[in-house]
Design a protein around this motif. Structure first.
Motif, short mmCIF file in Angstrom:
data_model
loop_
_atom_site.label_atom_id
_atom_site.label_comp_id
_atom_site.label_asym_id
_atom_site.label_seq_id
_atom_site.Cartn_x
_atom_site.Cartn_y
_atom_site.Cartn_z
N ALA A 87 -27.77 -6.39 22.93
CA ALA A 87 -28.78 -6.94 23.81
C ALA A 87 -29.97 -5.99 23.93
CB ALA A 87 -28.18 -7.21 25.20
N MET A 88 -29.68 -4.69 24.00
CA MET A 88 -30.76 -3.71 24.08
C MET A 88 -31.60 -3.71 22.80
SD MET A 88 -30.58 0.38 24.71
CE MET A 88 -29.88 0.65 23.10
N VAL A 89 -30.93 -3.76 21.64
CA VAL A 89 -31.66 -3.78 20.36
C VAL A 89 -32.48 -5.07 20.25
CG1 VAL A 89 -31.36 -3.91 17.85
CG2 VAL A 89 -30.07 -2.24 19.17
N ALA A 90 -31.92 -6.19 20.69
CA ALA A 90 -32.67 -7.45 20.66
C ALA A 90 -33.91 -7.37 21.53
CB ALA A 90 -31.77 -8.60 21.11
N PHE A 91 -33.77 -6.79 22.71
CA PHE A 91 -34.92 -6.64 23.60
C PHE A 91 -36.00 -5.76 22.97
CE2 PHE A 91 -37.05 -4.18 26.95
CZ PHE A 91 -37.70 -5.22 27.61
N LEU A 92 -35.58 -4.62 22.42
CA LEU A 92 -36.55 -3.71 21.82
C LEU A 92 -37.21 -4.33 20.59
CD1 LEU A 92 -34.66 -0.31 22.17
CD2 LEU A 92 -36.60 -1.14 23.51
N CYS A 93 -36.45 -5.07 19.79
CA CYS A 93 -37.04 -5.74 18.62
C CYS A 93 -38.03 -6.81 19.05
CB CYS A 93 -35.94 -6.36 17.75
SG CYS A 93 -35.02 -5.14 16.81
N THR A 94 -37.72 -7.51 20.15
CA THR A 94 -38.63 -8.53 20.66
C THR A 94 -39.92 -7.87 21.15
OG1 THR A 94 -36.75 -9.86 21.35
CG2 THR A 94 -38.85 -10.41 22.32
N ALA A 96 -41.18 -5.11 20.11
CA ALA A 96 -41.92 -4.54 18.97
C ALA A 96 -42.44 -5.63 18.05
CB ALA A 96 -41.01 -3.60 18.20
N GLY A 97 -42.00 -6.86 18.24
CA GLY A 97 -42.44 -7.96 17.38
C GLY A 97 -41.82 -7.90 15.99
N SER A 98 -40.62 -7.38 15.91
CA SER A 98 -39.94 -7.23 14.62
C SER A 98 -39.32 -8.56 14.19
CB SER A 98 -38.86 -6.16 14.74
OG SER A 98 -38.09 -6.11 13.58
N TRP A 99 -39.16 -8.72 12.87
CA TRP A 99 -38.51 -9.92 12.34
C TRP A 99 -37.02 -9.93 12.70
CZ3 TRP A 99 -34.37 -9.35 9.14
CH2 TRP A 99 -34.18 -8.06 8.58
N LEU A 100 -36.46 -8.77 13.09
CA LEU A 100 -35.04 -8.67 13.41
C LEU A 100 -34.72 -9.21 14.81
CD1 LEU A 100 -32.56 -7.57 11.97
CD2 LEU A 100 -32.97 -5.37 13.08
N ALA A 101 -35.76 -9.54 15.58
CA ALA A 101 -35.56 -9.97 16.97
C ALA A 101 -34.73 -11.25 17.05
CB ALA A 101 -36.90 -10.17 17.67
N PHE A 102 -35.06 -12.27 16.24
CA PHE A 102 -34.35 -13.55 16.32
C PHE A 102 -32.88 -13.41 15.95
CE2 PHE A 102 -33.03 -17.67 14.55
CZ PHE A 102 -33.14 -18.42 15.71
N PRO A 103 -32.53 -12.77 14.82
CA PRO A 103 -31.10 -12.61 14.52
C PRO A 103 -30.35 -11.80 15.58
CG PRO A 103 -32.41 -12.07 12.58
CD PRO A 103 -33.35 -12.29 13.72
N MET A 104 -31.02 -10.82 16.16
CA MET A 104 -30.36 -10.01 17.18
C MET A 104 -30.13 -10.80 18.47
SD MET A 104 -29.44 -7.21 15.94
CE MET A 104 -28.86 -6.46 17.42
N VAL A 105 -31.06 -11.67 18.82
CA VAL A 105 -30.88 -12.51 20.01
C VAL A 105 -29.71 -13.47 19.79
CG1 VAL A 105 -31.92 -14.35 21.39
CG2 VAL A 105 -33.24 -12.30 20.85
N ILE A 106 -29.64 -14.06 18.60
CA ILE A 106 -28.53 -14.99 18.31
C ILE A 106 -27.19 -14.24 18.36
CG2 ILE A 106 -27.52 -16.47 16.53
CD1 ILE A 106 -29.98 -17.65 17.90
N SER A 107 -27.14 -13.04 17.74
CA SER A 107 -25.88 -12.29 17.74
C SER A 107 -25.53 -11.81 19.15
CB SER A 107 -25.96 -11.11 16.77
OG SER A 107 -26.83 -10.12 17.26
#
Length: 179
Positions: A87-94, A96-107
C-alpha cells in the motif's frame, strides 16, 4: 555470585587476581553500588566492581498460545506487513506518477483481501483449538466441595472392602463369631 578478574598494572609484569562480587542493587554501571568493599592487594586499593543483571526473569502473565494458533498468527502478521508495504509503494508510485502505480494498487487490493483472510484464520483456528481441546476453567467452590466429599466416601468404601477381603483371606481368624 561472583567472578574473578585478571588485572595487570602498567609497568609491572605481575598479574593479580581480584574477586568481583556482583550485586543487583547497583542502579547503573557508572554509579557505585552500596556495600562495595575496597580490596587491599599489593599495597594498591582496588574497588570491587558491582553490576546489575541485564534482565530479570519474570513469570509469564498469560499462557503461551497453542502451536496452530501461533502459526496462524505469525502468518497473518507477515501477510499484513506485506500488504502495508504494498500500500505504501502504491501510494508513492501514485504520487510520483509512475506506470507502476496501477499494478501496485490492484495488488494492494488483493493483498488486503488476503490479509483479512489471515486475520479471520487466526480467529477460526483459535476457536477450533478451544473447541477440540477444551478451555481450562476453574471449578466453583461448591463443585470442589462435592468432589472432595465423593472422594472421601470412595476412600471409605475401598477401605471397608479391603478390610473384608483381609478377613476372608485369614479364614475368619480373629473374629468372635462367623456369619
Amino acid at each position: 555470585m561472583g567472578t574473578a578478574e585478571l588485572s595487570k598494572a602498567p609497568g609491572d609484569d605481575r598479574v593479580t587476581r581480584t574477586a568481583v562480587r556482583r550485586s543487583t542493587e547497583a542502579p547503573d554501571r557508572d554509579i557505585p553500588a552500596r556495600g562495595r568493599v575496597a580490596a587491599e592487594e599489593g599495597g594498591a586499593a582496588r574497588a570491587q566492581s558491582s553490576y546489575r543483571p541485564l534482565w530479570v526473569e519474570e513469570t509469564a502473565r498469560r499462557r503461551r498460545l497453542p502451536d496452530p494458533v501461533r502459526t496462524a498468527a505469525v502468518r497473518a502478521v507477515l501477510i499484513i506487513a506485506v500488504t502495508l508495504l504494498q500500500a505504501m509503494v502504491a501510494f508513492l508510485c501514485t504520487m510520483a506518477g509512475s506506470w507502476l502505480a496501477f499494478p501496485m494498487v490492484i495488488s494492494s487490493v488483493v493483498s488486503t483481501v488476503v490479509a483479512t483472510w489471515g486475520a479471520v484464520d487466526v480467529w477460526v483456528t483459535r476457536q477450533v483449538w478451544n473447541q477440540r481441546n477444551g478451555v481450562v476453567s476453574t471449578p466453583s467452590s461448591t463443585a470442589r466441595a462435592l468432589r472432595r466429599e465423593r472422594r472421601r466416601l470412595r476412600r471409605q468404601e475401598k477401605a471397608a472392602v479391603r478390610t473384608q477381603e483381609r478377613i476372608r483371606r485369614q479364614g475368619g481368624a480373629g473374629q468372635l463369631s462367623h456369619p
